[in-house]
Design an enzyme around this catalytic site. Structure first.
Site, PDB file in Angstrom:
ATOM      1  N   ASP A 169      40.322  43.835  44.596  1.00 13.73           N
ATOM      2  CA  ASP A 169      39.734  44.234  43.322  1.00 13.73           C
ATOM      3  C   ASP A 169      38.455  43.439  43.077  1.00 13.73           C
ATOM      4  O   ASP A 169      37.733  43.129  44.028  1.00 13.73           O
ATOM      5  CB  ASP A 169      40.763  43.986  42.203  1.00 13.73           C
ATOM      6  CG  ASP A 169      40.715  45.043  41.116  1.00 13.73           C
ATOM      7  OD1 ASP A 169      39.718  45.037  40.358  1.00 13.73           O
ATOM      8  OD2 ASP A 169      41.641  45.854  41.009  1.00 13.73           O
ATOM      9  N   HIS A 201      38.586  43.627  35.664  1.00 13.92           N
ATOM     10  CA  HIS A 201      39.527  44.595  36.234  1.00 13.92           C
ATOM     11  C   HIS A 201      40.595  43.920  37.093  1.00 13.92           C
ATOM     12  O   HIS A 201      41.803  44.178  36.938  1.00 13.92           O
ATOM     13  CB  HIS A 201      38.751  45.628  37.046  1.00 13.92           C
ATOM     14  CG  HIS A 201      39.504  46.856  37.417  1.00 13.92           C
ATOM     15  ND1 HIS A 201      40.381  46.886  38.471  1.00 13.92           N
ATOM     16  CD2 HIS A 201      39.504  48.116  36.896  1.00 13.92           C
ATOM     17  CE1 HIS A 201      40.888  48.114  38.589  1.00 13.92           C
ATOM     18  NE2 HIS A 201      40.370  48.882  37.643  1.00 13.92           N
ATOM     19  N   SER A 357      45.076  52.567  37.015  1.00 15.84           N
ATOM     20  CA  SER A 357      44.854  51.174  37.396  1.00 15.84           C
ATOM     21  C   SER A 357      45.904  50.270  36.781  1.00 15.84           C
ATOM     22  O   SER A 357      46.212  49.212  37.326  1.00 15.84           O
ATOM     23  CB  SER A 357      43.472  50.699  36.939  1.00 15.84           C
ATOM     24  OG  SER A 357      42.478  51.021  37.863  1.00 15.84           O
TER      25      SER A 357
END
Length: 421
Positions: A169, A201, A357
């Site tokens: 990520d 994220h 996600s």
């Protein structure tokens, strides 16, 4: 040999059913990295054949660069850049002129040549706080109050202890209080950039897997594998990072105590699907997001990789958010709307987001949790156990997907430890 031009995206967070903003499946021509390619070799080649092939590539590339035709393209190319070896899959990235690409396409050792591509981070949308996701994971799919702060999350106290979750990520803020020192800086593929999470994220995803408050597996280790930075990446970096993860798991003898999370999605891209499949054959479990396009996941990578655990998003009242992909390749559904977790900007920062996600790390956390309490010797055993625990026929508007929601199995165990978050 046909050259394919597809891309892979780090999954954006979305604004839920109120304003879903899916990313396009196909990237435009401007996203292609000029003169840069991913080359996949055919299986069964010996080490000597691979070595000779690379020597041939270097020789052909140099000869073409020395010619006027190659120099006239205006694209500076550097030849072979990085090598990837995942189980028995051999690939490399490189910068090549058009003539060299044509030569590569005709080479008997080459399976495919794909243009490398920029991969973009999309904007995230901050949403109101919610705490329903964990309670859902131990409630056998029973609808839970969206805004309640007193929802029980029951789990075995081992809670992922002794398991490593690898997060490919944007990096992880390993100093966040939620990780209690269990965050590890593993690999940073982005040159000349610090191994920090500037976008949030990766930290958010890791928090859902293993945060002390927001995590499914509250005692698991999380390993930062950074393949994204300032909103953009390429397969060159993504494959490098995935290759590193597989090697690290293998070299550390962690195959039955490690899981990879990929909260990323893009158009069908065979080289990366091949990499995920080879990791599975090597004994490594990968959990992936179904994607946020509101379409069939069969056209997405890595959601379409046959032996990844592909996760769609479900809302607190057992409906599919309109953004979540669906289809026969979606193995399982998990909380993916209005989920609170860790965030960038400080060691106590949090944010509430929506998207597959968020759904994928719920299942990656579940895998880590089950690995810590049960003897699951292979990815096939892991997948079978996760799916065996699911609660059927709850998701409304699941289309033609297998209708199974994630569950940690705690109510069937002899002891139950109620926890609050």
């Amino acid at each position: 040999m046909q050259l394919l031009n597809f891309g892979l995206l780090l999954l954006p967070f979305v604004a839920g059913d109120l304003a879903p903003q899916p990313e396009p499946l196909l990237a435009g021509p401007s996203d292609v990295v000029p003169g840069q390619y991913i080359v996949t070799l055919k299986e069964g080649l010996t080490s000597a054949q691979i070595r000779d092939h690379k020597k041939w590539v270097s020789s052909v590339h140099r000869a073409n660069l020395d010619s006027f035709a190659a120099g006239a393209s205006g694209v500076e190319t550097e030849g072979i850049m990085k090598h990837f070896h995942i189980h028995d899959l051999n690939m490399y990235s490189g910068g090549f002129d058009e003539k060299t690409v044509e030569d590569l396409s005709r080479n008997p050792y080459v399976k495919s040549v794909h243009p490398d591509q920029h991969v973009y981070l999309a904007k995230t949308v901050t949403q109101r706080q919610a705490r329903w996701g964990l309670g859902y994971m131990s409630s056998k799919g029973k609808p839970v109050p969206l805004h309640s702060t007193l929802v029980d999350y029951s789990y075995d106290d081992k809670a992922g202890e002794g398991v490593w979750a690898y997060v490919l990520d944007t990096g992880i803020n390993v100093n966040h209080v939620e990780f209690e020192g269990r965050g590890i800086l593993g690999h940073n593929a982005i040159p000349n950039k610090p191994h920090t999470d500037e976008f949030g994220h990766g930290t958010y995803v890791a928090g859902i897997i293993a945060g002390k408050t927001y995590g499914v597996a509250k005692k698991a280790n999380v390993v930062s594998a950074k393949a994204f930075d300032t909103g953009s990446s390429t397969y060159n970096y993504i494959l490098e990072t995935y290759d590193w993860i597989v090697r690290n798991i293998t070299d550390s003898n962690r195959k039955n105590k490690a899981v990879i999370n990929l909260s990323i999605s893009g158009a069908k891209y065979q080289p990366f699907d091949d990499a995920v499949e080879k990791a599975f054959k090597a004994g490594i479990t990968t959990v992936v997001a179904a994607g946020n396009d509101g379409k069939d996941a069969k056209n997405n990578t890595p959601a379409s990789s046959p032996n990844a655990i592909t996760v769609g998003a479900v809302r607190w009242e057992n409906t599919r958010p309109s953004f979540s992909n669906y289809g026969k390749l979606v193995d399982i559904w998990a909380p993916g709307e209005l989920i609170k977790s860790c965030w960038k900007g400080g060691n106590n920062a949090t944010s509430t987001q929506s998207g597959t996600s968020a759904a994928s790390p719920h299942v990656a956390g579940l895998v880590a949790y089950l690995m810590s309490i049960e003897n699951l010797p292979s990815p096939s055993a892991v997948t079978a156990r996760v799916l065996n625990l699911t609660i059927p026929n709850l998701v409304k508007d699941a289309k033609d997907s297998p209708n199974r929601v994630a569950y940690n199995g705690i109510q069937e165990r002899k002891f139950t430890l109620p926890k609050y978050y």
